[in-house]
Design a protein around this motif. Structure first.
Motif, PDB file in Angstrom:
ATOM      1  N   VAL A  11       0.832  -1.208   0.000  1.00 35.40           N
ATOM      2  CA  VAL A  11       0.000   0.000   0.000  1.00 35.40           C
ATOM      3  C   VAL A  11       0.866   1.257   0.000  1.00 35.40           C
ATOM      4  N   SER A  49      -2.868   2.239   5.390  1.00 31.01           N
ATOM      5  CA  SER A  49      -2.615   1.123   6.320  1.00 31.01           C
ATOM      6  C   SER A  49      -3.069   1.449   7.736  1.00 31.01           C
ATOM      7  N   ALA A 100      -1.556   6.775  -0.330  1.00 32.09           N
ATOM      8  CA  ALA A 100      -1.588   5.626  -1.249  1.00 32.09           C
ATOM      9  C   ALA A 100      -2.321   5.983  -2.535  1.00 32.09           C
ATOM     10  N   HIS A 142      -0.507   1.209  -5.468  1.00 31.27           N
ATOM     11  CA  HIS A 142      -1.637   0.280  -5.392  1.00 31.27           C
ATOM     12  C   HIS A 142      -2.764   0.947  -6.181  1.00 31.27           C
ATOM     13  N   TYR A 171      -6.406   2.121  -5.161  1.00 31.87           N
ATOM     14  CA  TYR A 171      -6.709   3.277  -4.314  1.00 31.87           C
ATOM     15  C   TYR A 171      -6.980   4.524  -5.150  1.00 31.87           C
TER      16      TYR A 171
END
Length: 859
Positions: free
Chosen positions: A37, A73, A149, A155, A158
């Motif tokens: 992430v 996270s 992110a 990633h 996102y």
């Protein structure tokens, strides 16, 4: 975690290894996060410092709902949780469904505060509603924030999440504004009152039974315009104002041009229409952008009411046309004017395969294809699917309902574009089969008969009637202002601050009488005042406060704030009325041929309407013929200022259009389409990339998409060539995508050496591939290199139980039993009841006994 590159190929002798899941890692600042992430986002400064730099005052506005795409996270959630959060604000973190569950397992995003929540995407709207989303929308206080992110795009899901949330919130915000009305509508209505002289209802049924084309800004417009030009003499041409530049390029002069929006943005995209000649009539909403209307030199007809309050100056039977878009408005007006066959051009409401939503000549087309598309699709008349946006989807629904109404009342609606969104009540007929009227239609001549040009006397009558009306309302507002100030004084003095009770009953009765007077005697104007200060008034009522637990002081404060908002709305309306009176005074001066031109020029410059010189010279030819040399110089200066304004294209609207054409979004779009095996859409994306204005920047993206297409076509040799060329360019993110495809192909073909080389490159790009590189080394028969890779991965991800089991398995396979024993006993020391570890240790014990190596007791 990275995509699964190959299946687990080593026998497990008991299937006791757990399904791998990504572990959290910890950096030197103590931040725990998922590497896939956030990668290296917090390595340099730590999470808190990174958030301070990235977000600063982002989360500190009062009475706001923050919807955050991703929680980094759980770290961004904790950062906001520890902030001194402002009164009345709430925070909703939206996570990907699969990662939301992982965060909860880890103990992240714990909800112990009613104003702070974390939800999976599948439940975001439900959770937002529980946080009073509707009230925040009415306050225009919903803010979508991209987590680190979502900004970094490591990633990509996102980033897609952020796009989705922003589009959904924009749609909901737009619906809320439409329900409430907007202060800008009233403001522009008053500022336009002097120029809103002729109402559009006087043209009802003026073209009964005739055929019209309605031109909007979609990409199919370009293919339709030659047909319009060919049959121009037999058609009425209606066009939305945003395509004026394109019509000028093609030499088509519309009979009617439509504009609706009250914003400066609307002026920027519509101003090319100001150069049309007298054959074009402007039909506009009463709240159209004032600078556009003030500089329009020809016939103009307004829709709706002249004034926002009840007045004898308002039309008896106004022509009102529903929105929400200018196309909806124009279509309804066409029907009201009597047209019974209406052919739509450029009404697509979806994207072309290349990613375009607008025709040539538009800012959107000049900015390049749009790449930040969500998964939302609609069916076109060809039967294929096309990407669209939530606001387009809403427009499709609205247009569908409008079309059903019109067709039920005898109107034939046709859309010749095969790539347009399919709408049931709108028939699709190809261009070469469209119905063509047999008789010519001369709209300007018909209008000249119905609506001869206004003369100075008619304009003066309008201005003077408006002057009297403004004076009447100004006096009423003064009376209201005194009443509201008295209400504030009474409210502030009537509560006992100790008991919280009303201390003086007579004061309460006096306050009630004032409220009754405001609502009864001044009711119509009072409603407008409240609309003017609606958001301030909503905030004053503290919609997020528990009234049952309020103190006396809080009760007094709410009453005070309510009347203060009331007063603010009154004063705001007075200020707008004063500005409207100033514009009206300037119009009266324009009719005075004895005034020096310099007086008028000062006023036109004050309101940033240099094009008014053209309006004035057309209306006052005799005065224009007597201009002095100095006045002629002034005219030339204004003409130059006007031309400079028309030529200015580096506008806010253009910048917004360019943001949608960011190449970083093209990478995410390409991955989406490849995963869904949509070759046609990928081909469209490829064309769009080849047309991108920056060829050097676009080249690696082109190569990657070419590779995807060749792979889907089964031409892997050519695909590998394209992927290799991506690597040569050196863009790490695109190289990662290319290498992933190369690894998958190599493994499918049993090309272990090539897969190993590609995985080695991936591990250099991102440490999240090191474990897979270790597995590949093991399969390739290089145990020492595999051991080193396993150790490197575990050093970086010390909580990765799956990787430790893989290492132990590798050591057992290599008969390095003592090393395997150390690994397993260390794991049991951390979690003694882990059945997977216990099972592998029992297997190890048997192996050691067989080989005469005796293990010690389990830790």
């Amino acid at each position: 975690m990275p995509p699964t590159l190959f299946s687990e190929s080593t026998p497990t002798n008991g299937a006791y290894e757990p399904v791998p899941r990504e572990p959290f890692i910890q950096n030197t600042f103590g931040d725990r996060y998922l590497y896939s992430v956030n990668r290296h986002a917090f390595d340099r400064f730590g999470a808190n410092s990174t958030f301070e730099l990235a977000f600063k005052d982002t989360f500190r506005a009062e009475d706001s709902l923050y919807i955050v795409a991703g929680s980094d996270s759980g770290l961004l959630y904790e950062y906001v949780r520890n902030l001194e959060r402002p009164a009345g604000s709430r925070y909703l973190f939206v996570e990907l469904d699969e990662l939301h569950a992982r965060l909860l397992e880890e103990g992240c995003c714990q909800e112990d505060d009613a104003s702070l929540r974390c939800t999976p995407l599948s439940r975001w709207l439900e959770e937002a509603a529980a946080l009073h989303l509707d009230q925040y929308l009415y306050l225009d206080a919903v803010k979508v924030v991209m987590s680190i992110a979502a900004q970094d795009q490591h990633h990509p899901e996102y980033t897609e999440l952020a796009w989705h949330l922003k589009e959904e919130v924009d749609k909901l915000r737009w619906q809320a504004v439409a329900q409430l009305g907007d202060e800008s509508f009233i403001t522009c209505q008053l500022l336009n009152a002097a120029d809103n002289i002729q109402p559009a209802h006087i043209l009802r049924q003026a073209f009964a039974g005739k055929t019209a084309v309605l031109l909007a800004g979609g990409p199919s417009l370009d293919a339709f315009l030659p047909w319009v030009a060919q049959h121009r003499d037999k058609l009425a041409v209606l066009a939305v104002s945003r395509i004026a530049a394109r019509l000028k390029e093609t030499g088509i002069t519309p009979d009617f041009i439509f504009s609706v929006d009250p914003t400066e943005l609307s002026y920027d995209i519509s101003k090319p229409m100001l150069t049309f000649d007298a054959r074009t009539t402007l039909i506009h909403k009463y709240h159209v952008a004032p600078r556009l209307l003030a500089q329009w030199p020809h016939r103009a007809l307004y829709l709706g009411e002249l004034l926002p309050w009840s007045s004898k100056l308002n039309p008896n039977t106004p022509l009102t046309a529903p929105g929400p878009t200018v196309t909806n408005t124009a279509l309804h007006v066409a029907f009201e004017l009597g047209f019974r066959t209406i052919i739509l051009g450029g009404v697509d409401l979806c994207f072309t395969p290349e990613g375009y939503t607008h025709a040539l000549g538009s800012n959107e087309r000049a900015a390049g294809p749009r790449f930040d598309l969500t998964q939302l699709e609609v069916e076109t008349y060809t039967g294929h699917k096309a990407a669209t946006t939530p606001d387009f989807a809403t427009a499709i629904d609205t247009l569908g309902r409008q079309a059903r109404y019109l067709t039920e009342h005898g109107c034939i609606l046709i859309n010749p574009s095969p790539g347009a969104a399919k709408i049931e009540a709108i028939e699709h007929i190809a261009l070469d089969a469209l119905p063509i009227p047999s008789e010519p239609l001369d709209v300007p001549s018909r209008l000249a008969d119905l609506l001869p040009p206004l003369n100075g006397k008619q304009r003066l009558n309008h201005y003077r009637a408006l002057e009297d009306e403004f004076a009447r309302v100004r006096h009423e507002l003064e009376t209201m202002r005194h009443l509201i100030k008295e209400a504030i004084r009474i409210n502030d003095s009537m509560f006992n601050t100790d008991s919280g009770l009303i201390e003086n009953g007579r004061s309460k009765k006096r306050l009630d009488r004032i409220e009754k007077t405001l609502n009864k005697k001044h009711g119509p104007l009072s409603l407008i005042v409240k609309r003017m200060g609606l958001r301030t008034m909503l905030r004053a009522m503290r919609p997020f406060t528990d009234y049952e637990t309020m103190s006396a002081e809080e009760t007094r404060t709410i009453g005070h704030d309510y009347y203060a908002a009331y007063l603010s709305g009154t004063e705001r309306l007075e200020a707008i009325l004063k500005e409207a009176e100033g514009r009206l005074a300037l119009r009266l001066q324009e009719e005075d041929d004895t005034l020096p031109l310099a007086t008028l020029v000062d006023g036109w410059r004050r309101y940033a309407i240099p094009g008014r010189i053209r309006v004035w010279t057309l209306r006052h030819p005799e005065r224009t013929s007597r201009l002095t040399a100095e006045e002629q110089t002034l005219c030339q200066a204004l003409e130059q200022e006007f031309e400079q304004d028309l030529a200015h294209t580096h506008t806010q609207h253009m910048q917004r259009a360019k943001a949608h054409a960011d190449l970083g979004s093209a990478r995410i779009r390409a991955r989406q389409l490849f995963a869904q095996r949509k070759s046609d859409a990928l081909q469209g994306l490829l064309v769009a990339l080849r047309n991108h204005h920056d060829n050097a920047q676009g080249r690696p993206f082109i190569l990657l998409v070419e590779g995807y297409l060749h792979e889907l076509e089964g031409d892997m040799a050519t695909a590998l060539t394209a992927y290799t060329q991506v690597l040569e360019v050196g863009d790490l993110r695109l190289s990662e995508d290319a290498l992933l495809r190369m690894v998958n192909w190599s493994l499918d073909q049993g090309q272990t050496e090539q897969a190993l080389h590609a995985l080695q490159c991936l591990a250099l790009i991102s440490e999240q591939y090191t474990l897979q590189y270790a597995e590949m080394l093991r399969l390739a028969g290089d145990p020492l290199a595999a051991l080193e890779a396993y150790q490197r991965h575990i050093a970086r991800f010390p909580e990765d139980t799956h990787a430790k089991l893989r290492l132990a398995r590798h050591l057992i396979d290599q008969q390095a039993y003592e090393g395997a024993l150390l690994v397993l006993d260390h794991m049991l020391g951390e979690q003694a009841d882990d059945q997977s570890v216990q099972a592998m240790r029992r297997e190890l014990e048997k192996a050691m006994q067989t080989s005469s190596v005796h293990p010690g007791p389990a830790s």
